[in-house]
Design a protein around this motif. Structure first.
Motif, PDB file in Angstrom:
ATOM      1  N   SER A   1      37.497  38.130  15.024  1.00 20.74           N
ATOM      2  CA  SER A   1      36.513  38.458  16.055  1.00 20.74           C
ATOM      3  C   SER A   1      36.918  37.964  17.439  1.00 20.74           C
ATOM      4  CB  SER A   1      35.149  37.864  15.691  1.00 20.74           C
ATOM      5  OG  SER A   1      34.652  38.445  14.504  1.00 20.74           O
TER       6      SER A   1
ATOM      7  N   GLU B   1      34.993  45.903  15.700  1.00 28.49           N
ATOM      8  CA  GLU B   1      33.701  45.319  15.351  1.00 28.49           C
ATOM      9  C   GLU B   1      32.914  44.916  16.589  1.00 28.49           C
ATOM     10  OE1 GLU B   1      34.509  43.211  11.001  1.00 28.49           O
ATOM     11  OE2 GLU B   1      33.845  42.024  12.712  1.00 28.49           O
ATOM     12  N   ASN B   2      33.575  44.237  17.517  1.00 31.98           N
ATOM     13  CA  ASN B   2      32.888  43.748  18.715  1.00 31.98           C
ATOM     14  C   ASN B   2      32.317  44.892  19.540  1.00 31.98           C
ATOM     15  OD1 ASN B   2      33.489  41.106  18.009  1.00 31.98           O
ATOM     16  ND2 ASN B   2      35.323  41.000  19.284  1.00 31.98           N
TER      17      ASN B   2
ATOM     18  N   ARG C   1      29.209  46.327  17.712  1.00 33.04           N
ATOM     19  CA  ARG C   1      28.042  45.444  17.764  1.00 33.04           C
ATOM     20  C   ARG C   1      27.390  45.442  19.143  1.00 33.04           C
ATOM     21  NH1 ARG C   1      29.193  39.790  14.896  1.00 33.04           N
ATOM     22  NH2 ARG C   1      26.945  39.636  15.308  1.00 33.04           N
TER      23      ARG C   1
ATOM     24  N   ALA D   1      24.110  47.658  13.889  1.00 32.33           N
ATOM     25  CA  ALA D   1      25.491  47.684  13.403  1.00 32.33           C
ATOM     26  C   ALA D   1      25.705  46.597  12.350  1.00 32.33           C
ATOM     27  CB  ALA D   1      26.464  47.488  14.560  1.00 32.33           C
ATOM     28  N   TYR D   2      26.298  46.991  11.246  1.00 31.35           N
ATOM     29  CA  TYR D   2      26.653  46.059  10.180  1.00 31.35           C
ATOM     30  C   TYR D   2      28.145  46.178   9.904  1.00 31.35           C
ATOM     31  CZ  TYR D   2      21.654  45.609   9.172  1.00 31.35           C
ATOM     32  OH  TYR D   2      20.306  45.374   9.258  1.00 31.35           O
TER      33      TYR D   2
ATOM     34  N   PRO E   1      24.550  40.520  10.239  1.00 32.53           N
ATOM     35  CA  PRO E   1      25.294  41.694  10.693  1.00 32.53           C
ATOM     36  C   PRO E   1      26.707  41.785  10.129  1.00 32.53           C
ATOM     37  CG  PRO E   1      25.278  40.023  12.405  1.00 32.53           C
ATOM     38  CD  PRO E   1      24.393  39.506  11.301  1.00 32.53           C
TER      39      PRO E   1
END
Length: 223
Positions: free
Chosen positions: A117, A133-134, A137, A143-144, A208
């Motif tokens: 991350s 991912e970032n 989100r 968002a999961y 999340p």
């Protein structure tokens, strides 16, 4: 629940499609594919689309979606960062940006154990996954991020990636042992699918980011 599914021809996507078609909570599945799946079901509709960097022409097809399950991905083995990023980051964000402006929509992304991350680690694939991912989100939907370790195919799904096929052929028979020895690091396509359907009904509640153990727990408990 009306679901959009990306990656339906892959190992995970095949399992997710199978469970979605069985689950009464799922009203319909729209599979975005490059080639027809050869699957016929009253709940399934396919859209054949070639340019996975631009889904803007499918906006009308996406209009009434409640959830998007993004299972599309490739192995980083032997790939340059540019090629891996195009599929992992560019395609994912292109799909997310083409979705309707609906804050109640849920996006579930199949990432991977070890995703970075911070986006600053030494592992190329982990950085790219972390950036993806970032970005997801930060978007205006629920968002999961699913970060499974080893995934056992529950219904005979076969990966299109030769290296993955060889790996599964070599170790899939060990799954019962792995489940006993390292239960927090293994899951199945059935559990991934059931957990996706469950979190899509949570409207942003819960954690999340889900690892294999959390995926299995949600799949069992439904929340």
């Amino acid at each position: 629940m009306k679901v959009i599914l990306f990656g339906a021809s892959g190992t995970v996507g095949q399992g997710v499609l199978h469970e979605c078609l069985l689950d009464a909570r799922v009203e319909s599945v729209l599979a975005v594919v490059r080639n027809p799946l050869g699957v016929h079901h009253p709940k399934l509709r396919e859209v054949v689309h070639q340019d996975f960097a631009d889904f803007s022409s499918l906006a009308a097809d996406f209009e009434d979606a409640d959830a998007c399950f993004f299972c599309l991905g490739i192995s980083s083995l032997g790939r340059r960062e540019e090629e891996y990023r195009r599929v992992t980051y560019d395609y994912t964000l292109a799909a997310a940006r083409a979705l309707p402006d609906n804050p109640g929509l849920t996006f579930v992304y199949v990432s991977g154990a070890g995703t970075d991350s911070t986006e600053r680690g030494r592992s190329m694939w982990a950085r790219v996954k972390g950036r993806t991912e970032n970005e997801l989100r930060a978007m205006p939907f629920h968002a999961y991020m699913f970060r499974p370790g080893y995934i056992q195919s529950s219904h005979g799904g076969v990966s299109k990636t030769p290296a993955y096929r060889w790996m599964y052929a070599a170790i899939s028979w060990l799954y019962p042992l792995l489940r006993r020895v390292i239960p927090h690091h293994v899951t199945t396509t059935e559990s991934v699918a059931r957990a996706m359907i469950a979190v899509a009904g949570q409207q942003g509640a819960g954690e999340p980011v889900l690892d294999s153990a959390e995926i299995n727990r949600v799949a069992r408990n439904g929340h």
